[in-house]
Scaffold this motif. Structure first.
Motif, PDB file in Angstrom:
ATOM      1  N   PRO A 161      22.511  35.469  27.978  1.00  0.00           N
ATOM      2  CA  PRO A 161      23.720  34.789  28.197  1.00  0.00           C
ATOM      3  C   PRO A 161      24.292  34.769  26.678  1.00  0.00           C
ATOM      4  O   PRO A 161      23.956  35.049  25.729  1.00  0.00           O
ATOM      5  N   ASP A 162      25.790  34.895  27.024  1.00  0.00           N
ATOM      6  CA  ASP A 162      26.675  35.050  25.762  1.00  0.00           C
ATOM      7  C   ASP A 162      26.518  33.661  25.011  1.00  0.00           C
ATOM      8  O   ASP A 162      26.556  32.671  25.445  1.00  0.00           O
ATOM      9  N   ASP A 214      27.671  27.887  24.068  1.00  0.00           N
ATOM     10  CA  ASP A 214      28.281  26.821  23.113  1.00  0.00           C
ATOM     11  C   ASP A 214      29.230  26.018  24.076  1.00  0.00           C
ATOM     12  O   ASP A 214      29.579  24.746  24.031  1.00  0.00           O
ATOM     13  N   ASP A 215      30.218  26.821  25.082  1.00  0.00           N
ATOM     14  CA  ASP A 215      31.063  26.039  25.769  1.00  0.00           C
ATOM     15  C   ASP A 215      30.541  25.301  26.882  1.00  0.00           C
ATOM     16  O   ASP A 215      31.027  24.011  27.082  1.00  0.00           O
ATOM     17  N   LEU A 216      29.297  25.756  27.432  1.00  0.00           N
ATOM     18  CA  LEU A 216      28.494  24.800  28.263  1.00  0.00           C
ATOM     19  C   LEU A 216      27.958  23.552  27.506  1.00  0.00           C
ATOM     20  O   LEU A 216      28.319  22.348  28.159  1.00  0.00           O
ATOM     21  N   GLN A 217      27.537  23.795  26.426  1.00  0.00           N
ATOM     22  CA  GLN A 217      26.868  22.527  25.884  1.00  0.00           C
ATOM     23  C   GLN A 217      28.235  21.666  25.407  1.00  0.00           C
ATOM     24  O   GLN A 217      27.975  20.331  25.334  1.00  0.00           O
ATOM     25  N   ALA A 218      29.267  22.069  25.011  1.00  0.00           N
ATOM     26  CA  ALA A 218      30.526  21.166  24.661  1.00  0.00           C
ATOM     27  C   ALA A 218      30.944  20.563  26.052  1.00  0.00           C
ATOM     28  O   ALA A 218      31.327  19.405  25.945  1.00  0.00           O
ATOM     29  N   ILE A 273      34.401  20.546  34.590  1.00  0.00           N
ATOM     30  CA  ILE A 273      33.891  21.608  35.332  1.00  0.00           C
ATOM     31  C   ILE A 273      35.075  22.644  35.467  1.00  0.00           C
ATOM     32  O   ILE A 273      34.741  23.941  35.444  1.00  0.00           O
ATOM     33  N   ASP A 274      36.297  22.272  36.166  1.00  0.00           N
ATOM     34  CA  ASP A 274      37.263  23.512  36.097  1.00  0.00           C
ATOM     35  C   ASP A 274      37.605  24.255  34.934  1.00  0.00           C
ATOM     36  O   ASP A 274      37.678  25.303  35.061  1.00  0.00           O
ATOM     37  N   SER A 275      37.519  23.439  34.004  1.00  0.00           N
ATOM     38  CA  SER A 275      37.976  24.321  32.656  1.00  0.00           C
ATOM     39  C   SER A 275      36.789  25.103  32.416  1.00  0.00           C
ATOM     40  O   SER A 275      36.772  26.191  31.668  1.00  0.00           O
ATOM     41  N   PHE A 276      35.263  24.877  32.440  1.00  0.00           N
ATOM     42  CA  PHE A 276      34.433  25.498  31.986  1.00  0.00           C
ATOM     43  C   PHE A 276      34.379  26.803  32.957  1.00  0.00           C
ATOM     44  O   PHE A 276      33.953  27.822  32.754  1.00  0.00           O
ATOM     45  N   VAL A 277      34.712  26.536  34.480  1.00  0.00           N
ATOM     46  CA  VAL A 277      34.630  27.656  35.415  1.00  0.00           C
ATOM     47  C   VAL A 277      35.979  28.642  34.951  1.00  0.00           C
ATOM     48  O   VAL A 277      35.542  29.879  35.287  1.00  0.00           O
ATOM     49  N   GLU A 278      36.801  28.177  34.658  1.00  0.00           N
ATOM     50  CA  GLU A 278      37.923  29.269  34.365  1.00  0.00           C
ATOM     51  C   GLU A 278      37.584  29.978  33.152  1.00  0.00           C
ATOM     52  O   GLU A 278      37.781  31.076  33.081  1.00  0.00           O
ATOM     53  N   ARG A 279      36.775  29.468  32.230  1.00  0.00           N
ATOM     54  CA  ARG A 279      36.160  30.286  30.841  1.00  0.00           C
ATOM     55  C   ARG A 279      35.445  31.109  31.297  1.00  0.00           C
ATOM     56  O   ARG A 279      35.046  32.327  30.926  1.00  0.00           O
ATOM     57  N   LEU A 280      34.538  30.820  32.251  1.00  0.00           N
ATOM     58  CA  LEU A 280      33.295  31.592  32.569  1.00  0.00           C
ATOM     59  C   LEU A 280      33.924  32.659  33.583  1.00  0.00           C
ATOM     60  O   LEU A 280      33.476  33.923  33.529  1.00  0.00           O
ATOM     61  N   ASP A 281      35.029  32.379  34.393  1.00  0.00           N
ATOM     62  CA  ASP A 281      35.667  33.649  35.148  1.00  0.00           C
ATOM     63  C   ASP A 281      36.361  34.530  34.095  1.00  0.00           C
ATOM     64  O   ASP A 281      36.052  35.902  34.409  1.00  0.00           O
ATOM     65  N   ALA A 282      36.980  34.082  33.139  1.00  0.00           N
ATOM     66  CA  ALA A 282      37.522  35.073  32.059  1.00  0.00           C
ATOM     67  C   ALA A 282      36.419  35.698  31.476  1.00  0.00           C
ATOM     68  O   ALA A 282      36.488  37.200  31.291  1.00  0.00           O
ATOM     69  N   THR A 283      35.480  35.390  31.058  1.00  0.00           N
ATOM     70  CA  THR A 283      34.262  35.993  30.743  1.00  0.00           C
ATOM     71  C   THR A 283      33.930  37.208  31.570  1.00  0.00           C
ATOM     72  O   THR A 283      33.464  38.191  31.112  1.00  0.00           O
ATOM     73  N   ILE A 284      33.656  36.653  32.676  1.00  0.00           N
ATOM     74  CA  ILE A 284      32.968  37.619  33.690  1.00  0.00           C
ATOM     75  C   ILE A 284      34.030  38.914  33.971  1.00  0.00           C
ATOM     76  O   ILE A 284      33.509  40.100  33.968  1.00  0.00           O
TER      77      ILE A 284
END
Length: 123
Positions: free
Chosen positions: A14-15, A20-24, A41-52
């Motif tokens: 994991p990056d 850190d984003d998930l922990q935050a 959850i929506d905010s984290f999923v958006e960041r996860l999608d951008a990373t992928i």
């Protein structure tokens, strides 16, 4: 362990920023309460999608030299399209006389010059 195998293992780790984003997100959920859970959850999923998406683009660019290489002659399709449109346009414009023919071909020239300038600005 081979270099290829260790590189594969590195990509599956994991990056740190994502961790850190998930922990935050989890900390914020704890602080804000369950009523904000959906937004967090929506905010984290958006960041996860951008990373992928960034990782996929990097892999594609790394493994596909044709995709990552810039096009050599971007004006060729524009020039050929202009000639293809110019033939029937000439037939139609010729019925209006010399002025119609001149206007039609001047428009084609202006479009080609504008496209060339736009391509040169991007380079």
């Amino acid at each position: 362990m081979t270099a290829r195998r260790s590189a594969g293992m590195m990509s599956s780790m994991p990056d740190k920023r994502l961790r850190d984003d998930l922990q935050a997100t989890l900390d914020a959920r704890r602080d804000l309460g369950p009523e904000y859970e959906s937004a967090l959850i929506d905010s984290f999923v958006e960041r996860l999608d951008a990373t992928i998406a960034a990782r996929v683009r990097a892999e594609l660019d790394h493994h596909d030299p044709v995709r990552s290489a810039p096009r050599r002659h971007p004006m060729v399709p524009i020039a050929l399209g202009s000639l293809g449109i110019g033939v029937p346009l000439t037939a139609v414009a010729a019925s209006a006389g010399g002025a119609g023919l001149l206007v039609a071909w001047m428009a084609i020239v202006v479009i080609n010059v504008a496209a060339a300038v736009a391509i040169m600005r991007r380079s």
